[in-house]
Design an enzyme around this catalytic site. Structure first.
Site, PDB file in Angstrom:
ATOM      1  N   ASP A  11      -4.358 -12.928   2.319  1.00 56.09           N
ATOM      2  CA  ASP A  11      -4.613 -11.583   2.839  1.00 56.09           C
ATOM      3  C   ASP A  11      -3.291 -11.022   3.338  1.00 56.09           C
ATOM      4  OD1 ASP A  11      -5.770  -9.293   3.726  1.00 56.09           O
ATOM      5  OD2 ASP A  11      -7.103 -10.219   5.181  1.00 56.09           O
ATOM      6  N   ASP A 105      -5.127  -6.102  -1.608  1.00 53.11           N
ATOM      7  CA  ASP A 105      -4.293  -6.971  -0.768  1.00 53.11           C
ATOM      8  C   ASP A 105      -4.952  -8.300  -0.416  1.00 53.11           C
ATOM      9  OD1 ASP A 105      -6.232  -5.707   0.791  1.00 53.11           O
ATOM     10  OD2 ASP A 105      -5.010  -5.822   2.595  1.00 53.11           O
ATOM     11  N   GLU A 106      -5.992  -8.691  -1.139  1.00 54.71           N
ATOM     12  CA  GLU A 106      -6.761  -9.865  -0.728  1.00 54.71           C
ATOM     13  C   GLU A 106      -7.316 -10.562  -1.964  1.00 54.71           C
ATOM     14  OE1 GLU A 106     -10.553 -10.762   2.266  1.00 54.71           O
ATOM     15  OE2 GLU A 106      -9.949  -8.704   1.803  1.00 54.71           O
TER      16      GLU A 106
END
Length: 480
Positions: A11, A105-106
Site C-alpha cells: 500500500d 496504489d494497492e
C-alpha cells in the site's frame, strides 16, 4: 492456510499527496490535501503532515480547510498517478505473475507463484527470504519514484492486509503463520474488513469490543447478532482463517460506497446531503482505480429494512463528480423516504478503462453556468433593487465586464475565451519552462516554476490568457 508468509500486501503511503510532494519540491515536508476543490468537494488524500491536523480522506473539503488552512489544496492529476501506478505494478509483476491490484496504489502479490517460489519452498527460513524480498521491493519503489510504501506479509490476504496497516507509514510487518489469533486478539473489531460503524455498535452493545471477544463468542452468537452470512464470515476472520487466492488483474464490475446511519434520516435535505457525500467518495474510488462508468446506482434501505435500488444509464462512461452527483440526486428524488432511511449507497457500474471526451459532463457544467449567468444578469439589470449587486471594493469597475460576461461574449466570438487554471495543474511557459499552478483569480494565474528533480522554484504571476503559458503533461518523478 499457508505455512509460509508468501502473500504480501503493498500500500503506497498517502499516494496522491505523496506524488504531488515528489513532483513539487516546494511542497515536500508540508501539508498537502488533494481532492475536489468545489463547494461540495471531498478530500481524496491528505499527506501525513496534514493528517496531524485531523484531516483524512472522505472528509468534506470545507472542513479540511478549517482544520488546516495553510495546507496546499490541489486538484487531482490522475494521469500522473496512473503513470506512477504502472511503474509500481510493473515492479510487483517482476516478483510474481499473480498480482491482484485493488486500486492504483494497492495490491496483493503471491510470491510462491513467482521466480522465488522454489527458493521459498526449499529455504529453511522462508520468512527471512520474504522479508528480504519485501525490503528490496520497497527500496526499488523509492529509488524509481521517490515514494514510500508499506508492506505486510503473511500466510493469507486477510493478515497481509492487516500487517500493512500496522506497518504504516513506510514500514514492513510480517505475521508468522500460526500467530494470526495472537496478532488479531487485542485489536478492535473495526480492524476486520466489513466491520463498519453500524456493525461495531451492534457488537459493542453485546459486550464484544475486541477480535478476541468475537473468537470466543462463537458462531451461534454472531449469527444471531449479525445474520448467518455476515456472522459466519466475521467469525472466520476473527479466527484468522482466510484461504482466498490472489487473483491477478481482477475486473471489478462496479465501484460503490454506502453508509448505515445510527438514527434513521427523515429530512430530505439531509438525505440529499448524504447522497452528495457518498457520490464524491464513489468518484474518488472510481478515479483511484483508474476507471469510469456509465450507470449510476442509488441504494436505499428504509426504516422497515426494505431495500430499493434505482439506476440511470448515461450516454457514455464518466468519472465526472458533478454528473454522478446530479444523477444520484435525481434517483433519490424518485424514492419515498417517508418513515426514514437507515442506509444509503451510491455506485457506478458498466465500468470502462477510459473516460471519453465527456461532452455530456461539459454540457451539464455549461448549463449550470448559463443559469448562474442569467441570474446575475437579471440582478444586475435593475441596480438599487433588492438583490442587485452594489459597486464596491472587489467588484467590477465602471466599464469593466465581469468574468462571466467576458465568457458569454467569447461564445459570441467577441473576445478570446478566458482559460481556467486549477491548483496543482501542470503548465509550461515559453520563457520559464515547466511549472504548476498555485492559484488563479481576478484574471491572473500564479505559477511556481520547478520540476521534480530541481529545488524549490520561483513564483511568477501572469494574465490568465497569456499566450506564453500552456497546459502541459506531467513530468516523470525521476529524470530518465
Amino acid at each position: 492456510m499457508r505455512s509460509l508468509p508468501s502473500i504480501i500486501h503493498l500500500d503506497m503511503d498517502a499516494f496522491f499527496a505523496s506524488v504531488e510532494q515528489a513532483a513539487k519540491p516546494s511542497l515536500r515536508g508540508k501539508p498537502v490535501i488533494v481532492g475536489g476543490l468545489g463547494g461540495r468537494g471531498v478530500v481524496s488524500t491528505a499527506s501525513y503532515e496534514a493528517r496531524k491536523f485531523g484531516v483524512h480522506s472522505a472528509m468534506p473539503m470545507a472542513q479540511a480547510r478549517r482544520l488546516c488552512p495553510n495546507a496546499a489544496f490541489l486538484t487531482g492529476r490522475f494521469e500522473a498517478y496512473r503513470r506512477v501506478s504502472d511503474l509500481v505494478m510493473g515492479l510487483l509483476r517482476e516478483l510474481s505473475p499473480l498480482v491482484e491490484p485493488l486500486s492504483l496504489d494497492e495490491a496483493f502479490v503471491d510470491l510462491a507463484a513467482g521466480p522465488y517460489g522454489p527458493a521459498l519452498a526449499a529455504s529453511a527460513d522462508g520468512a527471512a527470504l520474504v522479508l528480504a524480498l519485501a525490503e528490496d521491493l520497497r527500496a526499488d519503489i523509492e529509488r524509481r519514484t521517490g515514494l514510500t510504501a508499506s508492506v505486510g506479509a503473511a500466510g493469507s490476504k486477510l493478515m497481509a492486509k492487516i500487517a500493512s496497516e500496522q506497518a504504516k507509514p513506510d514500514g514492513l510487518v510480517l505475521v508468522v503463520p500460526g500467530q494470526e489469533r495472537a496478532v488479531l486478539g487485542p485489536m478492535s473489531v473495526r480492524a476486520l474488513p466489513g466491520v463498519g460503524p453500524a456493525t461495531e455498535q451492534v457488537l459493542r452493545r453485546a459486550g464484544l469490543t475486541t477480535v478476541a471477544d468475537l473468537a470466543e463468542a462463537g458462531e451461534a452468537e454472531l449469527v444471531q447478532l449479525l445474520g448467518r452470512a455476515h456472522g459466519a464470515g466475521v467469525l472466520q476472520m476473527a479466527l484468522g482463517l482466510d484461504d482466498r487466492p490472489v487473483v491477478p488483474d481482477r475486473d471489478a464490475k462496479s465501484v460503490s460506497v454506502e453508509d448505515t446511519f445510527e438514527v434513521d434520516l427523515a429530512d430530505r435535505d439531509r438525505i440529499l446531503h448524504e447522497v452528495d457525500v457518498l457520490a464524491a467518495r464513489c468518484v474518488g474510488r472510481l478515479r483511484a482505480a483508474g476507471r469510469s462508468g456509465r450507470t449510476v446506482v442509488l441504494k436505499v434501505r428504509r426504516f422497515d429494512f426494505s431495500t430499493l435500488t434505482r439506476s440511470e444509464t448515461l450516454r457514455g462512461p464518466t468519472d465526472d463528480e458533478t454528473v454522478i452527483t446530479d444523477t444520484a440526486r435525481r434517483l433519490a428524488a424518485q424514492v419515498d423516504v417517508t418513515g426514514g432511511v437507515r442506509l444509503l449507497g451510491v455506485g457506478v457500474s458498466q465500468l470502462a478503462d477510459y473516460t471519453q471526451e465527456d461532452l455530456f459532463a461539459q454540457a451539464v457544467r455549461e448549463a449550470a453556468r448559463e443559469q448562474a449567468e442569467l441570474r446575475e444578469q437579471a440582478a444586475a439589470a435593475e441596480p438599487g433593487q433588492e438583490g442587485a449587486p452594489e459597486p464596491g471594493p472587489g467588484g467590477p469597475e465602471p466599464g469593466e465586464r465581469p468574468a462571466e460576461a467576458v465568457e458569454e461574449a467569447a461564445e459570441a466570438g467577441e473576445v478570446p475565451t478566458v482559460r481556467r487554471w486549477m491548483p496543482g495543474q501542470d503548465v509550461t511557459h515559453t520563457e520559464f519552462g515547466p511549472g504548476w499552478v498555485q492559484g488563479s483569480g481576478v484574471g491572473r494565474v500564479t505559477v511556481r516554476f520547478e520540476t521534480p528533480w530541481s529545488g524549490p522554484g520561483r513564483v511568477r504571476t501572469f494574465l490568465v490568457d497569456d499566450p506564453a503559458l500552456e497546459p502541459a503533461r506531467p513530468l516523470p518523478l525521476r529524470q530518465e
